[in-house]
Design an enzyme around this catalytic site. Structure first.
Site, PDB file in Angstrom:
ATOM      1  N   GLU A 117      12.802 -38.180  -6.723  1.00  0.00           N
ATOM      2  CA  GLU A 117      13.206 -37.050  -5.879  1.00  0.00           C
ATOM      3  C   GLU A 117      14.715 -36.849  -5.969  1.00  0.00           C
ATOM      4  N   ASP A 119      16.430 -34.612  -4.118  1.00  0.00           N
ATOM      5  CA  ASP A 119      17.039 -34.178  -2.859  1.00  0.00           C
ATOM      6  C   ASP A 119      16.425 -35.023  -1.740  1.00  0.00           C
ATOM      7  N   GLY A 122       9.789 -34.545   0.883  1.00  0.00           N
ATOM      8  CA  GLY A 122       9.118 -33.497   1.678  1.00  0.00           C
ATOM      9  C   GLY A 122       9.274 -32.117   1.079  1.00  0.00           C
ATOM     10  N   CYS A 125       8.145 -27.468   1.818  1.00  0.00           N
ATOM     11  CA  CYS A 125       7.234 -27.346   2.966  1.00  0.00           C
ATOM     12  C   CYS A 125       7.799 -28.057   4.199  1.00  0.00           C
ATOM     13  N   SER A 231       9.704 -24.848  -5.887  1.00  0.00           N
ATOM     14  CA  SER A 231      10.300 -23.519  -6.063  1.00  0.00           C
ATOM     15  C   SER A 231      11.483 -23.335  -5.125  1.00  0.00           C
ATOM     16  N   ILE A 270       6.340 -14.675   4.216  1.00  0.00           N
ATOM     17  CA  ILE A 270       7.581 -15.079   4.899  1.00  0.00           C
ATOM     18  C   ILE A 270       8.071 -13.942   5.786  1.00  0.00           C
ATOM     19  N   GLU A 289       9.834  -2.638   2.029  1.00  0.00           N
ATOM     20  CA  GLU A 289       8.779  -3.137   1.133  1.00  0.00           C
ATOM     21  C   GLU A 289       8.723  -2.262  -0.119  1.00  0.00           C
ATOM     22  N   HIS A 544     -21.327 -23.157  22.038  1.00  0.00           N
ATOM     23  CA  HIS A 544     -21.023 -21.964  22.828  1.00  0.00           C
ATOM     24  C   HIS A 544     -20.279 -22.377  24.082  1.00  0.00           C
TER      25      HIS A 544
HETATM   26  C1  FAD Z   1       9.482 -20.322   4.902  1.00  0.00           C
HETATM   27  C2  FAD Z   1       8.262 -20.892   4.207  1.00  0.00           C
HETATM   28  C3  FAD Z   1       7.117 -21.134   4.928  1.00  0.00           C
HETATM   29  C4  FAD Z   1       5.994 -21.654   4.293  1.00  0.00           C
HETATM   30  N1  FAD Z   1       4.873 -21.876   5.040  1.00  0.00           N
HETATM   31  C5  FAD Z   1       3.772 -22.366   4.434  1.00  0.00           C
HETATM   32  C6  FAD Z   1       2.605 -22.631   5.194  1.00  0.00           C
HETATM   33  O1  FAD Z   1       2.562 -22.428   6.406  1.00  0.00           O
HETATM   34  N2  FAD Z   1       1.528 -23.121   4.557  1.00  0.00           N
HETATM   35  C7  FAD Z   1       1.533 -23.358   3.201  1.00  0.00           C
HETATM   36  O2  FAD Z   1       0.515 -23.786   2.663  1.00  0.00           O
HETATM   37  N3  FAD Z   1       2.631 -23.119   2.457  1.00  0.00           N
HETATM   38  C8  FAD Z   1       3.739 -22.641   3.038  1.00  0.00           C
HETATM   39  N4  FAD Z   1       4.867 -22.419   2.297  1.00  0.00           N
HETATM   40  C9  FAD Z   1       4.814 -22.718   0.857  1.00  0.00           C
HETATM   41  C10 FAD Z   1       4.992 -24.230   0.609  1.00  0.00           C
HETATM   42  O3  FAD Z   1       6.192 -24.657   1.218  1.00  0.00           O
HETATM   43  C11 FAD Z   1       5.026 -24.514  -0.878  1.00  0.00           C
HETATM   44  O4  FAD Z   1       3.878 -23.961  -1.502  1.00  0.00           O
HETATM   45  C12 FAD Z   1       5.035 -26.014  -1.118  1.00  0.00           C
HETATM   46  O5  FAD Z   1       6.182 -26.592  -0.540  1.00  0.00           O
HETATM   47  C13 FAD Z   1       4.988 -26.333  -2.610  1.00  0.00           C
HETATM   48  O6  FAD Z   1       4.980 -27.716  -2.779  1.00  0.00           O
HETATM   49  P1  FAD Z   1       5.510 -28.403  -4.122  1.00  0.00           P
HETATM   50  O7  FAD Z   1       5.257 -29.852  -3.922  1.00  0.00           O
HETATM   51  O8  FAD Z   1       4.950 -27.717  -5.278  1.00  0.00           O
HETATM   52  O9  FAD Z   1       7.077 -28.113  -4.158  1.00  0.00           O
HETATM   53  P2  FAD Z   1       8.253 -28.371  -3.125  1.00  0.00           P
HETATM   54  O10 FAD Z   1       7.752 -28.546  -1.739  1.00  0.00           O
HETATM   55  O11 FAD Z   1       9.246 -27.304  -3.358  1.00  0.00           O
HETATM   56  O12 FAD Z   1       8.845 -29.778  -3.579  1.00  0.00           O
HETATM   57  C14 FAD Z   1       9.450 -29.971  -4.808  1.00  0.00           C
HETATM   58  C15 FAD Z   1      10.366 -31.172  -4.723  1.00  0.00           C
HETATM   59  O13 FAD Z   1      10.833 -31.499  -6.030  1.00  0.00           O
HETATM   60  C16 FAD Z   1      12.209 -31.849  -5.971  1.00  0.00           C
HETATM   61  N5  FAD Z   1      12.754 -31.631  -7.311  1.00  0.00           N
HETATM   62  C17 FAD Z   1      12.897 -30.462  -7.966  1.00  0.00           C
HETATM   63  N6  FAD Z   1      13.357 -30.679  -9.220  1.00  0.00           N
HETATM   64  C18 FAD Z   1      13.515 -32.010  -9.335  1.00  0.00           C
HETATM   65  C19 FAD Z   1      13.952 -32.850 -10.409  1.00  0.00           C
HETATM   66  N7  FAD Z   1      14.289 -32.365 -11.592  1.00  0.00           N
HETATM   67  N8  FAD Z   1      13.994 -34.174 -10.186  1.00  0.00           N
HETATM   68  C20 FAD Z   1      13.640 -34.695  -8.995  1.00  0.00           C
HETATM   69  N9  FAD Z   1      13.217 -33.959  -7.963  1.00  0.00           N
HETATM   70  C21 FAD Z   1      13.147 -32.634  -8.137  1.00  0.00           C
HETATM   71  C22 FAD Z   1      12.770 -30.927  -4.900  1.00  0.00           C
HETATM   72  O14 FAD Z   1      13.976 -31.443  -4.376  1.00  0.00           O
HETATM   73  C23 FAD Z   1      11.624 -30.929  -3.891  1.00  0.00           C
HETATM   74  O15 FAD Z   1      11.779 -31.975  -2.969  1.00  0.00           O
HETATM   75  C24 FAD Z   1       6.013 -21.935   2.901  1.00  0.00           C
HETATM   76  C25 FAD Z   1       7.181 -21.696   2.175  1.00  0.00           C
HETATM   77  C26 FAD Z   1       8.298 -21.194   2.814  1.00  0.00           C
HETATM   78  C27 FAD Z   1       9.544 -20.968   2.015  1.00  0.00           C
HETATM   79  N1  NAD Z   2       1.744 -19.293   5.871  1.00  0.00           N
HETATM   80  C1  NAD Z   2       1.884 -19.530   4.570  1.00  0.00           C
HETATM   81  O1  NAD Z   2       1.003 -20.057   3.902  1.00  0.00           O
HETATM   82  C2  NAD Z   2       3.168 -19.173   3.894  1.00  0.00           C
HETATM   83  C3  NAD Z   2       4.273 -18.801   4.643  1.00  0.00           C
HETATM   84  C4  NAD Z   2       5.436 -18.474   3.981  1.00  0.00           C
HETATM   85  C5  NAD Z   2       5.485 -18.531   2.606  1.00  0.00           C
HETATM   86  N2  NAD Z   2       4.394 -18.892   1.900  1.00  0.00           N
HETATM   87  C6  NAD Z   2       4.423 -18.896   0.432  1.00  0.00           C
HETATM   88  O2  NAD Z   2       5.737 -18.640  -0.003  1.00  0.00           O
HETATM   89  C7  NAD Z   2       5.715 -17.703  -1.077  1.00  0.00           C
HETATM   90  C8  NAD Z   2       6.833 -16.729  -0.918  1.00  0.00           C
HETATM   91  O3  NAD Z   2       6.613 -15.871   0.221  1.00  0.00           O
HETATM   92  P1  NAD Z   2       7.273 -14.440   0.272  1.00  0.00           P
HETATM   93  O4  NAD Z   2       6.841 -13.775   1.541  1.00  0.00           O
HETATM   94  O5  NAD Z   2       8.717 -14.534  -0.031  1.00  0.00           O
HETATM   95  O6  NAD Z   2       6.650 -13.736  -0.992  1.00  0.00           O
HETATM   96  P2  NAD Z   2       5.378 -12.753  -1.175  1.00  0.00           P
HETATM   97  O7  NAD Z   2       5.141 -12.697  -2.631  1.00  0.00           O
HETATM   98  O8  NAD Z   2       4.277 -13.134  -0.252  1.00  0.00           O
HETATM   99  O9  NAD Z   2       5.927 -11.327  -0.681  1.00  0.00           O
HETATM  100  C9  NAD Z   2       7.071 -10.745  -1.242  1.00  0.00           C
HETATM  101  C10 NAD Z   2       7.072  -9.251  -0.908  1.00  0.00           C
HETATM  102  O10 NAD Z   2       8.352  -8.745  -1.242  1.00  0.00           O
HETATM  103  C11 NAD Z   2       8.207  -7.452  -1.877  1.00  0.00           C
HETATM  104  N3  NAD Z   2       9.426  -7.243  -2.681  1.00  0.00           N
HETATM  105  C12 NAD Z   2       9.825  -7.915  -3.781  1.00  0.00           C
HETATM  106  N4  NAD Z   2      11.031  -7.472  -4.208  1.00  0.00           N
HETATM  107  C13 NAD Z   2      11.436  -6.493  -3.345  1.00  0.00           C
HETATM  108  C14 NAD Z   2      12.604  -5.663  -3.229  1.00  0.00           C
HETATM  109  N5  NAD Z   2      13.636  -5.754  -4.056  1.00  0.00           N
HETATM  110  N6  NAD Z   2      12.670  -4.775  -2.207  1.00  0.00           N
HETATM  111  C15 NAD Z   2      11.636  -4.675  -1.344  1.00  0.00           C
HETATM  112  N7  NAD Z   2      10.514  -5.441  -1.394  1.00  0.00           N
HETATM  113  C16 NAD Z   2      10.411  -6.338  -2.377  1.00  0.00           C
HETATM  114  C17 NAD Z   2       6.908  -7.617  -2.660  1.00  0.00           C
HETATM  115  O11 NAD Z   2       6.311  -6.376  -2.949  1.00  0.00           O
HETATM  116  C18 NAD Z   2       6.049  -8.459  -1.702  1.00  0.00           C
HETATM  117  O12 NAD Z   2       5.289  -7.678  -0.803  1.00  0.00           O
HETATM  118  C19 NAD Z   2       4.373 -17.031  -1.062  1.00  0.00           C
HETATM  119  O13 NAD Z   2       3.820 -17.142  -2.356  1.00  0.00           O
HETATM  120  C20 NAD Z   2       3.552 -17.765  -0.061  1.00  0.00           C
HETATM  121  O14 NAD Z   2       2.383 -18.296  -0.659  1.00  0.00           O
HETATM  122  C21 NAD Z   2       3.227 -19.184   2.524  1.00  0.00           C
END
Ligand code: FAD
Ligand code: NAD
Length: 576
Positions: A117, A119, A122, A125, A231, A270, A289, A544
């Site tokens: 890791e 950073d 976790g 997420c 990501s 988001i 949007e 129920h």
């Molecule tokens: C605001 C927000 C809300 C979200 N809410 C939800 C939700 O409610 N439910 C849901 O299912 N998903 C949610 N997501 C999406 C979810 O967070 C991601 O899909 C999930 O974290 C992906 O997991 P991952 O393990 O692929 O990557 P990440 O969680 O991004 O973890 C990747 C890890 O790899 C490390 N890393 C990267 N490159 C290297 C390297 N070269 N060497 C060593 N370490 C490295 C990073 O530091 C990081 O710790 C949300 C996302 C955001 C931004």
């Molecule tokens: N509850 C959850 O599971 C949860 C919560 C947050 C995030 N996430 C994950 O994180 C990822 C990112 O979420 P997100 O909401 O950023 O992406 P998203 O892909 O869900 O939505 C992005 C939206 O931005 C619009 N858009 C893109 N470029 C634009 C521009 N220049 N001007 C105006 N509109 C524009 C797109 O048309 C789209 O509707 C998602 O893939 C989602 O799976 C999941």
């Protein structure tokens, strides 16, 4: 096992002796519940018993060959300069939820495992995503309820005006992330996963280097490598992020201030979740949007209803069909400037002036510097190309032996539980059992108030598939207004919708908007995962009065053709 190794083109011949027995000794009840993939936030205690048993086993396990634990023997042959013996069975690059899920399952399968890791444990997420955002949404839900006089009056309740303390709300989100990060770290340490600090990259087949950026000086070898690097927020060109007035979810989750007027660029997950938080805390929101309607990713009927329930009654307005082309942060007393252009014609439409802008326009894979070119892999818009088993594909489309990529970095489904499920699927394969995750059975949820959840296809997707493959599609719907529990809670707004095949009873998709929709979806997603048809589940009994009766009604209201099948498993007689 050997046939499996050959078919996957492994550079090493691996024999598993007694892995199955070590896995099944993990827990008395069920091996999968012994070490869950993604430690449930409240449920860490529950698994500790299982975890400590594994730890005990690991401590007494003979070291065996380097990289061999609990009956695993590695007999490696040098192929293409690959190492002859390995430090680890599995090395995972990235300790987000995907990497964490893979690591726990790897240990359960008796594999010596390290996770690198760069950073904090976790990943997105836990630190910048699901966890802190759900803490803010919990506050949003309560504020909404406490400030909804009409709703409270209907229940016979009177409360004085509810207020919040911004810093305390921010602390709640931050503390929760810290707690869950600790839980995740401990859950890996406790079972013997080596957590290696530093940025990792692949320097040759089955070889990983890690260390500080630019100074990676430690090399380890692994029979299998899993990339799980996740990501980062995608910010379109032309948008200047200063982290104060123009920011991404990474900054917004810190809740450093509550803008009076905030533009949210993007109405995906988001954008929608933050609109729920900001409007509950007093902001006015303007959505921008690019596509022709809000929430373009959702089933259109659910999107329309969401607009009626989650957008129209709130202090939210919107511009659709426009791109935020240029955004300049507030400076020198000037507010944030947003230049909008028509998505199709690219003509400038207008310039908005707001207090803040949240950029929620999707996420980019975090895969730069991984060294993939050294194994002939070319990323696609940054995403690592994989097959349905998450095995990495090279520039010619061939499988790269012993290299997998899971989670956001492969872009198949950017969800925490999908990342974790992909990780488990890969470990199953590494442990010698073929496994393909059915992504159509993976649920998703948006944690607004009320929530939205879904699994499988939207209605337009199902109709397009039906036309291509020549089958009929039917739709069943039930309303929360007919549900006693929802009415008792005075939360009758909502709809559940199922898209299915009337000839076979196959469930193609389920979409729910309503109270606790995120919890309700699992009856449908599990049915799809198990291959159950509507006939299998339509007579299942639901307590129920519960919200789960919304789905009970949904399954019962499906009109199936007489020959619609019962799945093989469900047809077996059940002893009562
Ligand atoms: C605001 C927000 C809300 C979200 N809410 C939800 C939700 O409610 N439910 C849901 O299912 N998903 C949610 N997501 C999406 C979810 O967070 C991601 O899909 C999930 O974290 C992906 O997991 P991952 O393990 O692929 O990557 P990440 O969680 O991004 O973890 C990747 C890890 O790899 C490390 N890393 C990267 N490159 C290297 C390297 N070269 N060497 C060593 N370490 C490295 C990073 O530091 C990081 O710790 C949300 C996302 C955001 C931004
Ligand atoms: N509850 C959850 O599971 C949860 C919560 C947050 C995030 N996430 C994950 O994180 C990822 C990112 O979420 P997100 O909401 O950023 O992406 P998203 O892909 O869900 O939505 C992005 C939206 O931005 C619009 N858009 C893109 N470029 C634009 C521009 N220049 N001007 C105006 N509109 C524009 C797109 O048309 C789209 O509707 C998602 O893939 C989602 O799976 C999941």
């Amino acid at each position: 096992m050997e046939a499996m190794a050959v078919s996957r083109g492994l550079a090493s011949a691996v024999r598993f002796d007694g892995v199955a027995s070590s896995a099944s000794s993990c827990s008395s009840s069920s091996s999968s519940s012994c070490v869950p993939a993604l430690v449930s936030y409240s449920g860490l205690k529950r698994i500790n018993a299982g975890v400590s048993k594994v730890v005990r086993e690991l401590r007494v396990a003979p070291a065996g060959a380097r990289g061999g634990v609990r009956g695993l023997r590695v007999e490696a042959a040098a192929v293409n300069g690959a190492p002859q013996s390995f430090d680890y069975d599995v090395v995972i690059i990235g300790a987000g939820v995907g990497g964490h899920g893979a690591a726990l399952h790897a240990v359960e399968k008796g594999l010596k495992t390290a996770i690198v890791e760069g950073d904090v444990v976790g990943g997105t997420c836990v630190n910048r995503g699901c966890v802190p955002s759900k803490a803010l949404l919990a506050v949003s839900g309560r504020m909404r309820e406490l400030r909804d006089e009409h709703h409270l009056k209907a229940l016979g309740i009177q409360v004085a005006a509810a207020e919040y303390d911004r810093q305390a709300v921010a602390d709640h989100a931050n503390n929760l992330a810290t707690k869950i990060r600790g839980n995740l770290t401990n859950s890996m340490k406790a079972i013997g996963v080596d957590i290696l600090t530093g940025v990792g990259s692949v320097v040759a087949p089955q070889v990983v280097k890690y260390g500080r950026i630019g100074f990676a000086d430690k090399t380890i070898t692994a029979r299998d490598i899993i990339i799980a690097t996740g990501s980062v927020p995608f910010v379109p060109p032309g948008i200047e992020v200063d982290g104060k007035t123009v920011f991404t979810s990474d900054h917004a989750l810190k809740l450093e201030w509550i803008p009076e007027w905030i533009a949210i660029v993007g109405s995906g997950y988001i954008g929608l979740e933050f609109s729920d938080v900001y409007t509950a805390l007093g902001s006015e929101v303007t959505f921008i949007e690019a596509l022709d309607g809000l929430m373009p990713g959702f089933d259109p009927e659910i999107g329309k209803l969401a607009q009626r329930i989650l957008i129209n009654p709130r202090k939210i307005d919107y511009h659709v069909g426009v791109l935020a082309k240029k955004i300049t942060p507030a400076k020198n007393g000037k507010p944030v400037q947003i230049e909008l252009v028509d998505t199709k014609t690219k003509e400038v439409k207008e310039t908005l002036e707001v207090d803040a802008a949240l950029i929620a326009t999707g996420r980019s894979p975090f895969t730069k510097g991984l060294g993939l070119e050294k194994v002939n892999v070319v990323t696609q818009r940054g995403f690592v190309p994989v097959d349905e088993r998450m095995q990495v594909l090279d520039a010619e489309g061939n499988k790269v032996p012993n290299l997998f990529c899971i989670g956001d970095a492969n872009g198949k489904m950017m969800l925490a539980h999908a990342a974790s499920a992909q990780g488990i699927s890969v470990i199953e394969q590494i442990a010698g059992r073929d496994n393909v995750l059915n992504h159509n059975s993976v649920p998703a949820a948006c944690f607004t108030h009320p929530e939205i959840s879904m699994v499988g296809l939207t209605e337009p997707q199902a109709r397009a598939l039906a036309e291509k493959e020549g089958f009929k599609v039917s739709v069943a719907k039930t309303s929360f207004k007919a549900n006693t529990k929802a009415l008792a809670e005075n939360e009758g707004d909502g709809l559940a919708k199922m898209i299915y095949r009337p000839d076979t009873g196959e469930i193609l998709g389920v979409h729910i908007l309503g109270l606790h929709a995120a919890d309700l979806i699992h009856e449908a997603s599990n049915a799809i995962a198990m291959g159950n048809t509507i006939k299998d589940i339509k007579f299942a009994v639901h307590a129920h009065p519960t919200l789960s009766e919304v789905l009970d009604e949904l399954f019962k209201s499906a009109h199936l053709e007489d020959h619609a099948v019962v799945s093989e498993k469900a047809a077996e007689p059940v002893a009562v």
